[in-house]
Design a protein around this motif. Structure first.
Motif, PDB file in Angstrom:
ATOM      1  N   ALA A   1       0.805  -1.239   0.000  1.00 27.56           N
ATOM      2  CA  ALA A   1       0.000   0.000   0.000  1.00 27.56           C
ATOM      3  C   ALA A   1       0.830   1.277   0.000  1.00 27.56           C
ATOM      4  CB  ALA A   1      -1.000   0.043   1.150  1.00 27.56           C
TER       5      ALA A   1
ATOM      6  N   ASP B   1       1.924  -2.747  -4.109  1.00 30.95           N
ATOM      7  CA  ASP B   1       0.830  -3.374  -4.842  1.00 30.95           C
ATOM      8  C   ASP B   1      -0.286  -2.401  -5.209  1.00 30.95           C
ATOM      9  OD1 ASP B   1       0.350  -3.149  -2.122  1.00 30.95           O
ATOM     10  OD2 ASP B   1      -0.597  -5.121  -1.911  1.00 30.95           O
ATOM     11  N   HIS B   2      -0.408  -1.324  -4.450  1.00 30.57           N
ATOM     12  CA  HIS B   2      -1.474  -0.333  -4.656  1.00 30.57           C
ATOM     13  C   HIS B   2      -1.177   0.798  -3.696  1.00 30.57           C
ATOM     14  CE1 HIS B   2      -3.081  -1.858  -0.870  1.00 30.57           C
ATOM     15  NE2 HIS B   2      -2.937  -3.078  -1.358  1.00 30.57           N
TER      16      HIS B   2
ATOM     17  N   ASP C   1      -0.003  -0.792   4.860  1.00 28.57           N
ATOM     18  CA  ASP C   1      -1.385  -1.131   4.500  1.00 28.57           C
ATOM     19  C   ASP C   1      -2.272  -1.199   5.736  1.00 28.57           C
ATOM     20  OD1 ASP C   1      -3.332  -2.216   2.454  1.00 28.57           O
ATOM     21  OD2 ASP C   1      -3.257  -3.931   3.810  1.00 28.57           O
TER      22      ASP C   1
END
Ligand SMILES: [Zn+2]
Length: 464
Positions: free
Chosen positions: A52, A305-306, A259
């Motif tokens: 994240a 990842d994001h 995250d």
């Protein structure tokens, strides 16, 4: 209805703070270090997924000052920085880690979301059953968190097949990633990775490679410090491979703390502070490699990842209620700021008209951004409103993707499957607004060109 995985997340959001599991034990004797097998002509490659982490905040804004210094070519490093790196849709953890390890998009990797549905009977055997139906032709809902649900070949399996002398390791702060990557494709007797590590979840089905370390009581993830302890242990002591203890050549790592903080607090100051805390672990790693004389052979892919969106918890953010009388014809599968809508009968004669109605109802909510078909719809513009037609770069329109794919507007997360259609998390991701990732390839030797590669942002962030 979707199984309520989010309820556990809600408890985390509202303040669960104790830890379970025994404390970490002391590291085995340093005397073992002398016997670690290592071919000094080979590089030591690490893929560090900083779950994240928004790359712009970490590097451009300097919230991860150590990583930013590596990117500038300090610390004896050289770096190629991809300033506009983007993840894949759905911008969730499982499909993006799968893409990192396999190179496959969501339409073909087998892992199209953090939760998705499968229709064929073989997939229903190979993927965990989390709801829906196991009857032929009906959608079964799954987390996909099983090595047999993964369809694409990972680099662990490819290396075991093509270069068995290359030593590989997977170190995951999130146990679910261990479940996906614990494949046994090449030799059914052993994992494709030479070494796997994840925290035990104190569950009856804990895998043999898990270790009893501190975990949070809700998500059952461990923390970045313990993850780095294990990375350093594998550097110092090696991992069992080919009958000896050998230093890994390729190590794939997930760091969960950014995250975790983002989900609980949103993308505000606490999230930014955690980016800085995790950065201290990266410093710790590089300093360790330097002390061991290994930095010149070390190459690290710093990635994520994001990113994270602040999503104010608001009731009534569901498609279930918006669909009204048509809701019974579909399974709605929640992925944060994406809802994937699966027809219970993909062969029904009125499917195009039904999906066209559902699309209009979704867009009428006001909080949905886009609603796109998996396949061309003869009742609504043919290919005009399809995933491939509007976003060919997403590469998401496979069998395991929803027949209608709905993204939320920024600041909104869907609440389907949650009481009151109220997603309780102040931070979320899944939609295109959270596709921004981190990607910097850093070497301690001369393996990487010092450069920044910029890109042009498209209006929907799908050009890279
Ligand atoms: Zn993630």
């Amino acid at each position: 209805m979707v199984k309520l995985r989010i309820v556990a997340i809600a408890a985390l959001a509202f303040g669960a703070a104790v830890v379970v599991g025994p404390p970490v034990g002391p590291s085995p004797a340093a005397a073992q270090q002398a016997s670690v097998g290592d071919d000094p002509t080979k590089p030591l490659v690490y893929v560090f997924s900083l779950d994240a982490q928004d790359g712009a905040k970490a590097i451009d804004d300097g919230e991860a000052p150590f990583l930013a210094s590596l990117v500038r070519g300090e610390q004896g490093a050289r770096a190629t920085y991809y300033k506009q790196s983007r993840g894949i849709m759905v911008s969730e953890t499982n499909p993006n880690h799968t893409a990192m390890a396999t190179g496959a998009y969501g339409k073909s990797s087998g892992i199209s979301g953090n939760t998705f549905a499968v229709y064929d009977q073989a997939a229903k055997q190979n993927c965990p059953n989390e709801g829906g139906s196991t009857e032929p032709g009906r959608p079964m809902i799954t987390s996909g968190e099983s090595s047999t649900c993964l369809q694409a070949e990972s680099f662990f399996a490819a290396l075991k097949r093509l270069s068995p002398e290359t030593v590989t390791a997977g170190i995951f702060g999130k146990p679910k990633l261990g479940r996906i990557f614990a494949t046994k494709r090449i030799d059914p007797a052993v994992y494709d990775a030479d070494h796997l590590w994840a925290p035990c979840e104190q569950a009856s089905d804990d895998p043999p490679y898990c270790r009893n370390v501190l975990i949070d009581p809700v998500q059952r993830y461990t923390d970045d410090n313990i993850v780095m302890d294990e990375i350093i242990r594998t550097v110092d002591e090696g991992v069992p491979a080919d009958g000896a203890l050998r230093r890994p050549n390729l190590t794939f790592v997930n760091f969960p703390d950014i995250d975790q903080t983002g989900h609980v607090t949103g993308a505000g100051p606490a999230y930014t502070t955690q980016i800085g805390r995790t950065d201290q672990q990266l410093r710790r790693f590089v300093e360790h490699q330097k002390e061991k004389g290994l930095w010149g052979r070390t190459v690290v892919f710093f990635t994520s990842d994001h990113s994270m969106d602040s999503t104010t918890p608001t009731p009534g953010r569901g498609l279930q209620s918006a669909f009204g009388d048509d809701a019974g014809a579909v399974e709605i599968v929640l992925n944060g700021s994406v809802d994937m809508v699966y027809l219970k009968d993909r062969d029904r004669p009125d499917r195009d008209a039904l999906l066209a109605r559902l699309r209009q109802k979704a867009l009428a909510t006001g909080f949905a951004d886009e609603a796109l078909y998996r396949l061309p719809n003869a009742a609504d513009g043919g290919v005009a409103n399809t995933l491939d037609g509007v976003h060919p770069g997403w590469n998401i329109a496979g069998e395991r993707t929803g027949d209608l794919f709905v993204t939320s507007k920024p600041g909104v997360a869907f609440g389907d499957g949650v009481p009151g259609e109220l997603n309780p998390l102040p931070g979320n991701h899944g939609a295109p607004t959270t596709l921004d990732t981190t990607l910097a390839i850093v070497s301690g030797g001369g393996q990487v060109v010092q450069q920044t590669i910029d890109g042009l942002l498209g209006p929907r962030f799908d050009d890279t």
